[in-house]
Every structure is written in C-alpha cells, then in structure tokens.
Design a protein around this motif. Structure first.
Motif: not given
Length: 519
Positions: A278-286
C-alpha cells in the motif's frame, strides 16, 4: 567509462521522419541538490524503468519496487529447463520495436547507445486463410504515398474498394489530433468505425484487425479512437514505416539486465521480488510506501502499474490521492486473456518461412514467430538440434478448456505451415495471461493522467492518457519520462527532451477536409 560517465540524459533520436515533433526538456538545474529528493517507483516494466532512469540521471535517490523477480514487466523473461536438458529463456511473447518508438529507443540507448541489441526484420507479412497475402516491405514509408502504395500493392484493397468507401466517415483518418480524436471517436467501437467507412472486408481482416489485436482486444470492444490513433502513428502520420526491429537475444539479456546495471550505476535501488502492500500521502507533502511490512517515506512516488495493479493499489491505499481518482482507478478494465505457446520442434520449418507472420482467419491464431530467424538463443538451439523454435499467439482468447485451446492453436499452425505436422515437440511452454489494459468504448475519461491531485504522485504506463500521439510500448516509455519530468519540474531540475510522431495530419489540404467533416 562508468555509468555516470555515459551519455546519460541525451535526448532520443528522431529517426528518418523530418516532421517528427520535439518536446523540449522543461528548464531547470542540471541536477538535484543535496540532500537529493527520494523517489519511489512502483513497477519495473517499461514505464517504471523510464521514470526511474529519468529521475536517477538527474541525481534523485531512486528506489524501484517490482513484485516479479526480474525487470521488464510484460516484456520480462525467465529461465526454464527443457526436456533435452538445455536451458532456455521463456517470455510472454513477441513484441515489435517500431522505428516510431523514439522514447523507448532513447531509453534503451542509455545502456547500449548504438542499439546493437536490436535487429531489423526484413518484412511484416500478413496471411489470411482465404489465400490472400499482404506485406509492408514494398509499401512506401512517407504519407500519402504510403496509403497510395498500400492500395496499389495490396491484394485485399483495390482502387474499386477505395471508390466504395464513405469519404465523409473516413475523414477523421486524415487529421488525427490528441485528445480531439477521443472526443470524436471514443464512443464507438473500432469494428463499427470500419463498417461506417465501408473499409473493405478483406483488408479489414488482413490489416486492421492485426493492428487492433495489438491491444489484446476484440475490435468490437476496442475504442475506435485507439485504432485511428494507431493508424496515424504507423501509417498516415509518420514516415518511419511499418517495418520494425526485434531484440537479437531474449528480453532479459538484450534489454533489462543492461538497463538494470545502468540504473544501479546511477545509484538506484532495484528491489525486485518485492510487492508493495500500500501507499499513502504523508502530512509533509510526500508519500509513504509499505512493502514487506516496512513503511518508508519518499518525496515523490511514480505509480507505473498495469490496470489490475493500479486497481489493487488504489483499493489498498485509501489515503493516497483523492477519492474520485481512486474511483476511476477501480473502473479500469483488463483485456481478455491471451495465450502464448512456444514449441521447440525436432525438425525445422521450411527455410522460406518469415521470422514473423501476422495471420487472420485461422481461428484463434493471431501470429507465428520462428525465433531462430532473429533470436540468438533460439538460433543456437536450432543449430545444435536441427529443429525450430516456433511461437504462437492468440489474443483476446477466453477459454474454459485451456488444454483444448492449446491444441487448437497447434492445429492452426499445421494449417499455415503444413511441414510442422511431421514435427514432434521436444518441449513446449504455454503462457496464459490476463493483465493488458483494455481501452473500451467510452473508457477514455476514466483513464488516469500523468499528474494527479497530489503533486508528489504521478502515474505512468500504457494505460495512461496523454495529449501525445503515442501507443503501446511507446506510450509506456513516454509517460514514464513525463511522470519524471513532472516531479523534476517541481524540484527546479531540468527534465528530459522527448520526441513523438507529428501531432496532426501531414497534409494541410487533408486537414482542412477533415475539419469540414467535423461540422
């Protein structure tokens, strides 16, 4: 000279067509700064390798995830031991490397600048069960002489057939532009479009259906826009012609192992045999990627997956990109199953048999390859044993009884090449796959674009829609470079120059006629 000292980042070469379109590299710094941005590429097929190469050449810290043990995606290969004790490389079948594939060939030049791994086949012959034969060997390359030459030389398409065609309905062929071709023709099937323009039945079976089956789809399901775009790329829009090259050795040895070494020379981490969970957006924009229970953070992510892979990843990644994007990904369809049968025969086929033959009217059989005509590994086996290595393709061939389907394909080989009736198979391999994208009627709006709503996430692959006249392997390579360019642009780093065939019809007069037909 080490990998960092090679001709990294040099633009692909245009070829012989002086009207080919150049897409200048987006401007910026020569390389990424320090610390280098971290980029993950999910998928090690053509699109993923192009994206990884483009990013690594500009100094990004690249990690490539590929669930299979080898690179190449749908052009991967793997070793197998034959019944006679010899080793052979099996693959998912024949692929033609057309001279219009500027960006794919540019990718391959990274590892082998002279493209010495490719060899030209002398002809692209076609055969129908009715006895008709066609060939593109003597057809002129440059439009409109290519079309006129095809009419003059083809036994399936004569001047009377040309007079019977519906000229107004055929006008879209004269000025193919992207994405306008999808606006006009995505809502009808390739089969209906050919019927509408009254394209001769014999030529339709012998030529156009061969093209449409390159998409592993029934012409009744395929969007007419894709077929017309293909007509432009290979016939009326480009002067590169319809002859093509093939790798002189199996795909891993000829293409992907050298390119893998090139990538590693640029610092890329190639994690084959590693499926992404799986993959996800990270809070820091990455973005984050989870594989084998380990989650890592990246500054950017390239999704270079097939339709099924993208559907699965989107479903497993509820916090990646936005809900509408994930919903469109869920609607992506996969083409019907296809079969590749490779036979190692104890006697040779006739010496005049071509290396590749497109077929029509022979039940499920779509083409025949005689591998020793052009592949070194097969040629060495043939020279040692006195036999032939023959490969049979059946596209869009759903069958509940796969053993019977394989037998039927062999029966058709005997019809086309009767001398094979006497041959015994030293060994055989049958590959059933179902992972090619389907471009159905009306499906264009659901296909992903290179950019997503998340600036750190891009998409690449032959399923991706783009405003460029590219298809099949060239679409995969081109969108891989475009996905990397989009990320490099955000980092203020120079992108990569690309080429395509001309973006519109070559004749101003014919373009004017086509525009009149729109009203």
């Amino acid at each position: 000279m080490n990998a960092r000292g090679t001709r990294s980042g040099r633009a692909p070469r245009r070829g012989r067509d002086r009207r080919a379109r150049v897409l200048p590299a987006p401007p910026g710094a020569a390389r990424c700064g320090t610390p280098a941005p971290r980029a993950a590429v999910i998928g090690g097929g053509i699109a993923g390798l192009a994206a990884a190469t483009a990013l690594a050449e500009r100094g990004a810290d690249v990690t490539l995830y590929e669930r299979q043990e080898t690179l190449g995606g749908r052009l991967a290969g793997w070793s197998t031991e034959l019944a006679d004790g010899s080793s052979a490389t099996m693959s998912r079948g024949f692929h033609a490397f057309f001279r219009q594939y500027y960006n794919l060939r540019g990718l391959l030049r990274r590892a082998q600048p002279g493209l010495g791994m490719l060899t030209a086949l002398p002809d692209y012959p076609l055969r129908h069960s009715s006895g008709l034969h066609d060939s593109f060997k003597r057809v002129p390359r440059t439009p409109p002489w290519s079309a006129l030459g095809f009419v003059a030389l083809s036994p399936a398409f004569g001047w009377r057939d040309l007079a019977r065609m519906n000229p107004k309905a055929a006008l879209p062929l004269l000025d193919v532009r992207v994405p306008q071709v999808y606006d006009r023709l995505d809502t009808i099937s390739a089969a209906d479009f050919l019927a509408r323009i009254r394209f001769p039945a014999a030529a339709r079976h012998l030529a156009f259906e061969v093209f449409s089956r390159s998409f592993f789809a029934d012409p009744r399901e395929l969007s007419a826009a894709e077929l017309v775009l293909m007509f432009h790329i290979y016939f009326l829009g480009s002067s590169e012609g319809l002859l093509f090259d093939v790798p002189g050795e199996p795909y891993p040895q000829a293409l992907w192992e050298p390119l893998g070494r090139y990538l590693e020379g640029h610092g890329a981490d190639l994690r084959t045999g590693t499926e992404v969970d799986g993959a996800a957006s990270s809070p820091d924009g990455g973005a984050t990627v989870t594989a084998r229970g380990r989650t890592e953070r990246y500054d950017a992510l390239v999704l270079a997956l097939d339709s099924g892979g993208l559907r699965r990843l989107a479903a497993a990644s509820p916090h990646l990109v936005d809900a509408p994007w994930r919903a469109r990904a869920a609607r992506l369809r996969t083409a019907p199953p296809f079969l590749v049968s490779r036979l190692w025969l104890d006697t040779p086929v006739a010496p005049d048999r071509p290396g590749f033959l497109g077929t029509s009217g022979y039940g499920p059989l779509d083409n025949i390859s005689v591998l020793e005509r052009w592949e070194g590994e097969a040629a060495r086996w043939s020279a040692r044993t006195g036999g032939s290595v023959v490969e049979l393709h059946a596209y869009a061939y759903a069958s509940d009884d796969r053993a019977a389907a394989q037998d039927r394909l062999l029966e058709q080989l005997h019809r086309v090449y009767p001398e094979t009736r006497r041959a015994k198979a030293v060994d055989a391999r049958h590959e059933w796959r179902e992972d090619c994208p389907l471009f159905p009627v009306g499906g264009f709006p659901d296909r992903p674009t290179v950019r997503t709503s998340h600036p750190a996430v891009t998409v690449a692959g032959d399923l991706v829609r783009t405003d460029l006249p590219v298809a099949l392997m060239e679409r995969a390579a081109t969108t891989g470079f475009l996905a990397a360019n989009a990320l490099l642009e955000q980092w203020g780093v120079r992108g990569h120059t690309l080429w395509t065939v001309p973006e519109r019809g070559r004749s101003a007069l014919l373009r004017s006629l086509a525009r009149l037909g729109e009203h």
